[in-house]
Design an enzyme around this catalytic site. Structure first.
Site, mmCIF file in Angstrom:
data_model
loop_
_atom_site.group_PDB
_atom_site.id
_atom_site.type_symbol
_atom_site.label_atom_id
_atom_site.label_comp_id
_atom_site.label_asym_id
_atom_site.label_seq_id
_atom_site.Cartn_x
_atom_site.Cartn_y
_atom_site.Cartn_z
ATOM 1 N N HIS A 57 -19.004 -20.732 17.790
ATOM 2 C CA HIS A 57 -17.640 -20.649 18.311
ATOM 3 C C HIS A 57 -16.623 -20.210 17.271
ATOM 4 O O HIS A 57 -15.457 -20.019 17.593
ATOM 5 C CB HIS A 57 -17.204 -22.005 18.880
HETATM 6 C C1 UD1 Z 1 -10.988 -25.934 17.428
HETATM 7 C C2 UD1 Z 1 -10.853 -26.196 15.913
HETATM 8 C C3 UD1 Z 1 -12.224 -26.055 15.241
HETATM 9 C C4 UD1 Z 1 -13.275 -26.908 15.922
HETATM 10 C C5 UD1 Z 1 -13.310 -26.558 17.413
HETATM 11 C C6 UD1 Z 1 -14.335 -27.383 18.148
HETATM 12 C C7 UD1 Z 1 -8.655 -25.517 14.994
HETATM 13 C C8 UD1 Z 1 -7.973 -24.532 14.136
HETATM 14 N N1 UD1 Z 1 -9.963 -25.240 15.292
HETATM 15 O O1 UD1 Z 1 -11.359 -24.572 17.572
HETATM 16 O O2 UD1 Z 1 -12.128 -26.481 13.901
HETATM 17 O O3 UD1 Z 1 -14.542 -26.668 15.347
HETATM 18 O O4 UD1 Z 1 -11.998 -26.802 17.951
HETATM 19 O O5 UD1 Z 1 -14.465 -26.962 19.470
HETATM 20 O O6 UD1 Z 1 -8.071 -26.507 15.378
HETATM 21 N N2 UD1 Z 1 -10.360 -23.616 25.376
HETATM 22 C C9 UD1 Z 1 -10.597 -23.973 26.685
HETATM 23 N N3 UD1 Z 1 -10.607 -25.304 27.006
HETATM 24 C C10 UD1 Z 1 -10.384 -26.275 26.088
HETATM 25 C C11 UD1 Z 1 -10.130 -25.891 24.760
HETATM 26 C C12 UD1 Z 1 -10.120 -24.573 24.418
HETATM 27 O O7 UD1 Z 1 -10.822 -23.143 27.544
HETATM 28 O O8 UD1 Z 1 -10.425 -27.466 26.449
HETATM 29 C C13 UD1 Z 1 -10.377 -22.185 24.994
HETATM 30 C C14 UD1 Z 1 -9.042 -21.522 25.100
HETATM 31 O O9 UD1 Z 1 -9.242 -20.247 25.589
HETATM 32 C C15 UD1 Z 1 -8.573 -21.446 23.661
HETATM 33 C C16 UD1 Z 1 -9.878 -21.332 22.898
HETATM 34 O O10 UD1 Z 1 -10.821 -22.069 23.661
HETATM 35 O O11 UD1 Z 1 -7.720 -20.381 23.436
HETATM 36 C C17 UD1 Z 1 -9.807 -21.879 21.519
HETATM 37 O O12 UD1 Z 1 -9.349 -23.238 21.510
HETATM 38 P P1 UD1 Z 1 -8.604 -23.848 20.212
HETATM 39 O O13 UD1 Z 1 -8.391 -25.291 20.355
HETATM 40 O O14 UD1 Z 1 -7.445 -23.013 19.861
HETATM 41 O O15 UD1 Z 1 -9.639 -23.616 19.047
HETATM 42 P P2 UD1 Z 1 -11.210 -23.825 18.996
HETATM 43 O O16 UD1 Z 1 -11.839 -22.494 18.852
HETATM 44 O O17 UD1 Z 1 -11.714 -24.719 20.082
#
Ligand code: UD1
Length: 360
Positions: A206
């Site tokens: 991811h």
């Molecule tokens: C975040 C953390 C990362 C961790 C990861 C675990 C930061 C900078 N990164 O990354 O260290 O390893 O979480 O999963 O904080 N999304 C959904 N549903 C959700 C959450 C996210 O659809 O419940 C999608 C959205 O499109 C979003 C993307 O995932 O834009 C990324 O989510 P985000 O929380 O920004 O970062 P992660 O890549 O999950």
């Protein structure tokens, strides 16, 4: 100093299993703790399920922030969390890990004169292109008590001039793992997917550097496809990876089985039973070390060097040919004997609670 409660802040999936044992240990000592969930992760499978399985108390406050750009997400958490601090007047704020919620809450607290305690301090990948690395550095420099999982963390902090308040306590994520591993294994989650114990591989991907660039993601999937000829692979998809695979129109081979994001127990059961784990996660490097499951880390660096020293984790990089070579080699030999880092004994949260108790 306020004699208000401690606020424990969580936001994203990897926070929940670190915070759960600390909240429990603090409450056992009669210390009042309220959980604040920023809502950085919001899908049921990425958040709620973990609360249920880990027996965590419901958050007292849910900030509902959701996904956004880094600046906006961090800023929104700060605005909402400042208001929470004003209402609760906490004596301390407890944060864990390295996600945007961690740094946002720490910055708000320290600017209001509230001491911050950081669980999982001192880890460094020395790669400032990783958003988490910035979050780690910032949070550590704002913290009063710094709870470290492995000795390299203490050295890293000393090099940055941080020596006060640093405590090597072990690993809270391993506390949670030890509490749940027997049950997770006994559920036999691999049977649902038609594979056999020690005869399947488990993938997670991811990290933005691996999945957001088409060429990188294609290269990695190519290497994993080659390994799927040897062994069936289970691949629970993070929402980010799911949308990139779709956007880049990347097809997956038949023996690579796509799964939705899994619950804590289901994933732990799979990690314990896997022949090999392939990941770009930070936490999974530690969990496979604690379980003694061979792991290939598809990154150029790791902030968790002890996992490599213990012999289960291999930092392989992202070059497809190298991944295939090492994968074939590991599949062809026995797993190394399990060897666990010092203090990863299931009691890290108790040590943390003892130290926090001296400050409230
Ligand atoms: C975040 C953390 C990362 C961790 C990861 C675990 C930061 C900078 N990164 O990354 O260290 O390893 O979480 O999963 O904080 N999304 C959904 N549903 C959700 C959450 C996210 O659809 O419940 C999608 C959205 O499109 C979003 C993307 O995932 O834009 C990324 O989510 P985000 O929380 O920004 O970062 P992660 O890549 O999950």
């Amino acid at each position: 100093m306020s004699n208000g409660p401690i606020l424990g802040v969580v936001g994203a999936r990897p926070n929940f299993m670190k915070m759960a044992p600390v909240v429990k240990a603090l409450r056992k000592k009669g210390i009042s703790v309220h959980l604040v969930h920023t809502g950085q992760h919001y899908d049921r499978a990425m958040s709620e399920v973990f609360f249920e399985e880990l027996g965590m108390p419901k958050p007292s406050e849910f900030l509902g922030i959701g996904s956004d750009t880094h600046g906006r997400q961090t800023g929104k958490i700060m605005i909402a969390f400042e208001e929470v601090c004003e209402r609760y007047e906490p004596s301390r704020v407890l944060v864990c890990g390295d996600v945007n919620s961690t740094v946002a809450a720490a910055l708000v607290a320290v600017k209001k004169g509230i001491p911050v305690d950081h669980v999982e301090a001192g880890l460094r990948s020395f790669d400032r292109e990783m958003p988490e690395e910035i979050n780690r550095i910032m949070t550590d420099h704002l913290s009063d008590l710094l709870f470290v999982t492995e000795k390299a963390g203490v050295v890293n902090l000393a090099k940055e001039g941080i020596e006060q308040g640093v405590h090597l306590v072990g690993n809270c994520m391993v506390d949670t793992l030890m509490e749940h591993r027997v049950r997770a294994f006994s559920l036999g989650p691999w049977k649902t997917y038609g594979v056999e114990e020690k005869s399947f591989g488990l993938i997670t991907l991811h990290r933005p550097s691996n999945v957001d660039v088409e060429e990188n993601l294609k290269g990695l999937i190519g290497a994993l496809s080659r390994l799927s000829v040897e062994i069936p692979l289970l691949f629970p998809l993070h929402p980010r990876t799911r949308s990139r695979l779709r956007e880049f129109k990347i097809d997956l081979p038949e023996r690579m089985k796509i799964l939705p994001p899994l619950s804590y127990l289901e994933f732990l059961g799979l990690m314990a039973a896997a022949r090999l784990v392939l990941t770009d996660s930070g936490g999974i490097q530690e969990e496979t070390t604690a379980l003694g499951t061979p792991c290939m880390t598809l990154r150029e660096n790791t902030e968790r060097p002890i996992t490599v020293e213990m012999g289960t984790n291999h930092l392989v990089g992202v070059e497809p040919g190298t991944i295939v070579d090492l994968g074939l080699r590991l599949l062809g030999k026995e797993a190394p004997v399990r060897s666990v880092p010092p203090l990863w004994d299931g009691r890290a949260a108790e040590r943390i609670a003892d130290l926090v108790a001296t400050r409230v």
